[in-house]
Structures are given as C-alpha cells and as structure tokens.
Design a protein around this motif. Structure first.
Motif, PDB file in Angstrom:
ATOM      1  N   GLU A 183     -35.687  22.601  54.391  1.00 16.42           N
ATOM      2  CA  GLU A 183     -34.959  23.842  54.134  1.00 16.42           C
ATOM      3  C   GLU A 183     -33.468  23.645  54.370  1.00 16.42           C
ATOM      4  O   GLU A 183     -33.051  23.134  55.413  1.00 16.42           O
ATOM      5  N   GLN A 184     -32.653  24.085  53.402  1.00 19.50           N
ATOM      6  CA  GLN A 184     -31.209  23.891  53.494  1.00 19.50           C
ATOM      7  C   GLN A 184     -30.424  25.189  53.651  1.00 19.50           C
ATOM      8  O   GLN A 184     -29.267  25.148  54.068  1.00 19.50           O
ATOM      9  N   GLU A 185     -31.029  26.316  53.300  1.00 20.23           N
ATOM     10  CA  GLU A 185     -30.339  27.594  53.454  1.00 20.23           C
ATOM     11  C   GLU A 185     -31.340  28.672  53.838  1.00 20.23           C
ATOM     12  O   GLU A 185     -32.438  28.742  53.284  1.00 20.23           O
ATOM     13  N   TRP A 186     -30.934  29.487  54.791  1.00 19.10           N
ATOM     14  CA  TRP A 186     -31.714  30.668  55.167  1.00 19.10           C
ATOM     15  C   TRP A 186     -30.918  31.919  54.837  1.00 19.10           C
ATOM     16  O   TRP A 186     -29.699  31.979  55.060  1.00 19.10           O
ATOM     17  N   ARG A 187     -31.623  32.916  54.350  1.00 22.95           N
ATOM     18  CA  ARG A 187     -31.071  34.264  54.254  1.00 22.95           C
ATOM     19  C   ARG A 187     -32.051  35.212  54.942  1.00 22.95           C
ATOM     20  O   ARG A 187     -33.256  35.161  54.677  1.00 22.95           O
ATOM     21  N   SER A 188     -31.523  36.051  55.805  1.00 19.42           N
ATOM     22  CA  SER A 188     -32.377  36.939  56.590  1.00 19.42           C
ATOM     23  C   SER A 188     -32.085  38.399  56.268  1.00 19.42           C
ATOM     24  O   SER A 188     -30.916  38.802  56.146  1.00 19.42           O
ATOM     25  N   HIS A 189     -33.146  39.179  56.165  1.00 23.87           N
ATOM     26  CA  HIS A 189     -33.035  40.619  55.908  1.00 23.87           C
ATOM     27  C   HIS A 189     -32.590  41.320  57.191  1.00 23.87           C
ATOM     28  O   HIS A 189     -33.349  42.036  57.840  1.00 23.87           O
ATOM     29  N   PHE A 190     -31.355  41.081  57.525  1.00 22.72           N
ATOM     30  CA  PHE A 190     -30.707  41.749  58.663  1.00 22.72           C
ATOM     31  C   PHE A 190     -29.417  42.334  58.121  1.00 22.72           C
ATOM     32  O   PHE A 190     -28.495  41.609  57.780  1.00 22.72           O
ATOM     33  N   HIS A 191     -29.367  43.654  57.997  1.00 23.66           N
ATOM     34  CA  HIS A 191     -28.180  44.299  57.430  1.00 23.66           C
ATOM     35  C   HIS A 191     -27.021  44.162  58.415  1.00 23.66           C
ATOM     36  O   HIS A 191     -26.991  44.840  59.440  1.00 23.66           O
ATOM     37  N   VAL A 192     -26.093  43.278  58.086  1.00 27.20           N
ATOM     38  CA  VAL A 192     -24.930  43.063  58.946  1.00 27.20           C
ATOM     39  C   VAL A 192     -23.742  43.830  58.365  1.00 27.20           C
ATOM     40  O   VAL A 192     -23.734  44.189  57.182  1.00 27.20           O
ATOM     41  N   PRO A 193     -22.718  44.096  59.176  1.00 28.22           N
ATOM     42  CA  PRO A 193     -21.570  44.873  58.683  1.00 28.22           C
ATOM     43  C   PRO A 193     -20.978  44.278  57.414  1.00 28.22           C
ATOM     44  O   PRO A 193     -20.710  43.073  57.348  1.00 28.22           O
ATOM     45  N   VAL A 194     -20.734  45.119  56.432  1.00 25.65           N
ATOM     46  CA  VAL A 194     -20.294  44.603  55.134  1.00 25.65           C
ATOM     47  C   VAL A 194     -18.868  44.086  55.175  1.00 25.65           C
ATOM     48  O   VAL A 194     -18.470  43.291  54.310  1.00 25.65           O
ATOM     49  N   PHE A 195     -18.079  44.508  56.161  1.00 28.17           N
ATOM     50  CA  PHE A 195     -16.682  44.066  56.217  1.00 28.17           C
ATOM     51  C   PHE A 195     -16.524  42.729  56.935  1.00 28.17           C
ATOM     52  O   PHE A 195     -15.416  42.219  57.055  1.00 28.17           O
ATOM     53  N   LEU A 196     -17.624  42.146  57.401  1.00 29.59           N
ATOM     54  CA  LEU A 196     -17.584  40.844  58.065  1.00 29.59           C
ATOM     55  C   LEU A 196     -18.318  39.811  57.230  1.00 29.59           C
ATOM     56  O   LEU A 196     -19.370  40.099  56.657  1.00 29.59           O
ATOM     57  N   ASP A 197     -17.775  38.608  57.151  1.00 25.35           N
ATOM     58  CA  ASP A 197     -18.517  37.510  56.531  1.00 25.35           C
ATOM     59  C   ASP A 197     -18.536  36.273  57.411  1.00 25.35           C
ATOM     60  O   ASP A 197     -18.990  35.208  57.009  1.00 25.35           O
ATOM     61  N   ASP A 198     -18.064  36.413  58.631  1.00 27.85           N
ATOM     62  CA  ASP A 198     -18.000  35.294  59.580  1.00 27.85           C
ATOM     63  C   ASP A 198     -18.688  35.703  60.869  1.00 27.85           C
ATOM     64  O   ASP A 198     -18.216  36.580  61.590  1.00 27.85           O
ATOM     65  N   PHE A 199     -19.832  35.090  61.124  1.00 25.22           N
ATOM     66  CA  PHE A 199     -20.574  35.333  62.354  1.00 25.22           C
ATOM     67  C   PHE A 199     -20.693  34.015  63.131  1.00 25.22           C
ATOM     68  O   PHE A 199     -21.787  33.575  63.476  1.00 25.22           O
ATOM     69  N   ASP A 200     -19.534  33.408  63.332  1.00 24.22           N
ATOM     70  CA  ASP A 200     -19.440  32.129  64.021  1.00 24.22           C
ATOM     71  C   ASP A 200     -20.130  31.048  63.185  1.00 24.22           C
ATOM     72  O   ASP A 200     -19.593  30.634  62.161  1.00 24.22           O
ATOM     73  N   VAL A 201     -21.309  30.623  63.561  1.00 22.47           N
ATOM     74  CA  VAL A 201     -22.012  29.583  62.809  1.00 22.47           C
ATOM     75  C   VAL A 201     -22.548  30.142  61.487  1.00 22.47           C
ATOM     76  O   VAL A 201     -22.668  29.419  60.496  1.00 22.47           O
ATOM     77  N   LEU A 202     -22.863  31.421  61.465  1.00 21.15           N
ATOM     78  CA  LEU A 202     -23.483  32.050  60.302  1.00 21.15           C
ATOM     79  C   LEU A 202     -22.452  32.792  59.462  1.00 21.15           C
ATOM     80  O   LEU A 202     -21.336  33.059  59.900  1.00 21.15           O
TER      81      LEU A 202
END
Length: 414
Positions: free
Chosen positions: A326-345
């Motif tokens: 597996e090379q990419e994960w996408r998770s059904h976790f609604h994160v704030p739309v104004f952020l695209d940087d969650f440190d490692v994610l």
C-alpha cells in the motif's frame, strides 16, 4: 458567470443535541457570530440538521412559527436539511448505526416525509430545497447473500419512490421544488458514484417510472423528468475523493444521464503517503493512529502502485492490517477544509478546489454546504471554538470561489 454561490452554508450537525430545543439552542448560541463573520449584509442559508425526535417536535405549529420568526430576525433561511443521521450523532458511539434505521424500514421513509413537510413550510419562494439522506443502508448488514442484498435494494427503492411521489405532488400543489439528495458513502449500499448511477438507472427508474405513470398518468418522458427533478445526488467531495474517483468524469456521467446535483457537500478526507522507507512509513501510520477515535466510522481506502484498491471498514482495521504494497491511504475523517497540512499527513483539499471549479464552470447547483462534523474528536491541536472554526471554513470557500472567478475573468480577457 457568478462569482459566489448564492446559497453557501454549513451543516448544523456539528451542534450537539437530539431534542428540538437543543438544536434550536445551538443555533441561537452559534449562528449569529457565524453570520456576522461570513454574510453580514445578505441573508444566509442554514443547512439544518433535524433528528427524528426534533422533526416530531417541529411539526408543532407554535414551535415552527417561533423558529420562522427567529430566522426572519437573523436574516436567515433554510433551503437544506440533513436527513442522514436519524438519531444520536454526538454523545455516544455512532459508527455504522448512523445508517439506522435504513431505507428498508418505514421509519426512515416516514422521518423523511416529516422533513419534507417541515422544509416545505420553511423554504423561501423561488428557492429549491434539498433533503440529504443515507445511501440506502450499510452494505455489511446485507452482503451475506445475493437474496439479502436484492431484498434490501428492492425494499429501499420502494420507500424512496414513496418520498419522490410525495415531492412531485408537493410541487403540483404548491409550486415548491424539493429534492431528495442521496449521499453515496464508503460502505453504504451505494458506496460510490458508479454504484449510485447503476442503481438510479437500473433499479430506481425501472420501478419509479411505472409508479408515476400509475399514480399521475404521466408518459415515460414526463415521468423520467419528474423523478430526476426530485431525486438527486448529494455529492460529498470527501466521499468521492476517498474512493479515488475522478470528479470530472463522474460529473460528466451524471450530466449525460440528466441526473442533477442536489448539493455539493464541501468536505475533506485525511490523506497520507506510505513511503518505502520503514521509518517514514511507520511515522505515517502512527500519524493516522492519532485520528483513530471511537465515535464515528473512519473507513480507509488504500491504493497500491499498480492502482489496486483495498477497503477497510474503519481506521483501526487499517492500522492492524496495513500491507507493504500500500502506497497511499485516504481516511473518511472530515478534517477542516481550510487546512491541508497535518504534519506528516495532508488532506484532499485539492479535490474541493477541483469540484468548486467544475461547478463554477457548469453551474450545476447553487447549494454548497460545508460539512465538518468532527471538531470534538479532532486531535486537540486542531480544535478551536466552533463559531471560529465554521466561519474560517466558509470564508476559505468564499476566497477559493473568488480566486476561481478572478482566474476565469483573466482568461476571458486574454
């Protein structure tokens, strides 16, 4: 081309409570500050979430009139209702029970018909309204046998048709257009765009056209038009991004079949790339682990270098069963739309911009509903006061729309 959607809103499922007085209190406490920040001079839409319990209470005319008066005072209106979560959505583990009762049950149909009645009373003149709802049911309740699956689809479709017939009759009697917006979701009976399309064309229309001909003496073409007017798709950007779906291709397919977009739900999924480096890979997996919480389902869709897809029912399952391919994960976790940087994610924020651009080009719907309901379960470093969080999301969307409009104007000038 319009620069902004005429009906940008947020879904009030973020405000806790099942009783109507709790729903209303949340609006009274939070909405005024949001409107001041986002739409101080213009009427603002509210994407109203009503539980089953609240829908029963709001049938009372005195409560409904009090709410209408408050809306008038706030320069607000209701054009959208979220009819997906029937019961408790914040105070206990929801997980797959967010689908219960599903569309195989008359309780789901009757609840939705109550929402139709309420929205018909609240909806302003010359505005179409929408009620979002579950993708028929939770697929793992019915995938034990072909017979179980077929029965669930057939019974669900029959109940959906009951609502669509009622919506058509409402339009005939009042002139108001309200549509039922089915929301494909990971592990729903209708999990993605292709499954929704297949069901719509091969199950729904096959059963609904004869029902409309019988009840309203319509010919095939008129029945097809009536059904497509009142049964649309709730296009949740997070859900489509989660499944690695191509937005332009899916919207092309819907448009080719005359299937309308009831609303775009503006939401982002959590995303991470799994490096071949063992340490970096472990860091990414551990970062996802920081979002593993017990309240909501956070399905994971994993993709390999060859494009193969693996689906996990929840984030905890993915953490236990991750493979080296597996090379990419996408998770059904609604994160704030104004952020695209969650440190490692990161997030699927780019998908939102893509969908906004496509909608701005094609004018598919004026209903844009931001839906981040996970503020209380986000890691603490991302939690802010609800009013501030929702306002930031709506303002981010408005800025992106303005950027898209400015870019279109420059292209036209060249």
């Amino acid at each position: 081309m319009q620069h902004f959607p005429t009906r940008l809103t947020y879904c009030t499922n973020i405000h806790a409570g099942e009783a109507w007085q709790d729903h209303f209190r949340g609006l009274q406490e939070k909405f005024p500050a949001i409107k001041t920040a986002v739409s101080p001079d213009q009427p603002m839409n509210i994407g109203l979430r009503l539980s089953n319990q609240a829908s029963l209470a709001l049938l009372d005319e005195s409560r409904l009139q009090l709410f209408k008066q408050w809306l008038h005072e706030q320069q607000a209106y209701v054009a959208l209702i979220n009819g997906f979560p029937y019961g408790d959505f914040h105070q206990q583990a929801v997980k797959e029970n967010v689908h219960a009762p599903d569309w195989t049950r008359v309780e789901r149909r009757d609840y939705t018909l109550r929402l139709v009645s309420i929205l018909a009373s609240l909806l302003p003149e010359d505005v179409d309204g929408g009620i979002s709802t579950a993708p028929l049911g939770y697929r793992h309740w019915y995938n034990g046998s072909d017979e179980s699956w077929e029965n669930a689809v057939q019974q669900s479709t029959a109940h959906v048709i009951d609502v669509v017939l009622a919506l058509y009759e409402l339009q005939q009697n009042t002139g108001k257009i309200i549509h039922l917006d089915i929301e494909p979701e990971a592990d729903g009976i209708l999990e993605n765009g292709e499954e929704f399309l297949n069901w719509y064309l091969n199950d729904l229309l096959t059963a609904a056209i004869p029902a409309f001909k019988k009840h309203h003496q319509l010919d095939d073409e008129a029945a097809d038009h009536a059904i497509k007017q009142h049964l649309r798709i709730c296009y949740d950007v997070c859900h489509f991004a989660l499944g690695f779906e191509n937005h332009q291709q899916m919207l092309d397919k819907f448009e080719a079949e005359g299937i309308l977009i009831g609303r775009f739900q503006i939401s982002a999924a959590l995303k991470g790339f799994l490096s071949s480096d063992e340490i970096e890979r472990l860091q990414t997996v551990n970062a996802f682990g920081g979002f593993d919480e017990p309240l909501y389902l956070h399905q994971v869709v994993a993709k390999t270098a060859s494009g193969d897809i693996t689906r996990y029912r929840d984030l905890s399952d993915a953490l236990d069963l991750v493979t080296d391919e597996e090379q990419e994960w996408r998770s059904h976790f609604h994160v704030p739309v104004f952020l695209d940087d969650f440190d490692v994610l990161t997030s699927t924020q780019d998908d939102i911009v893509n969908v906004l651009s496509l909608n701005q080009q094609r004018q598919l719907t004026s209903h844009l509903e931001v839906e981040t309901y996970t503020w209380q379960v986000l890691p603490m470093e991302y939690q802010l006061p609800i009013e501030e969080s929702i306002s930031r999301e709506l303002l981010w969307v408005k800025t992106e729309l303005q950027n898209l409009a400015n870019g279109a104007e420059k292209n036209n000038e060249q």
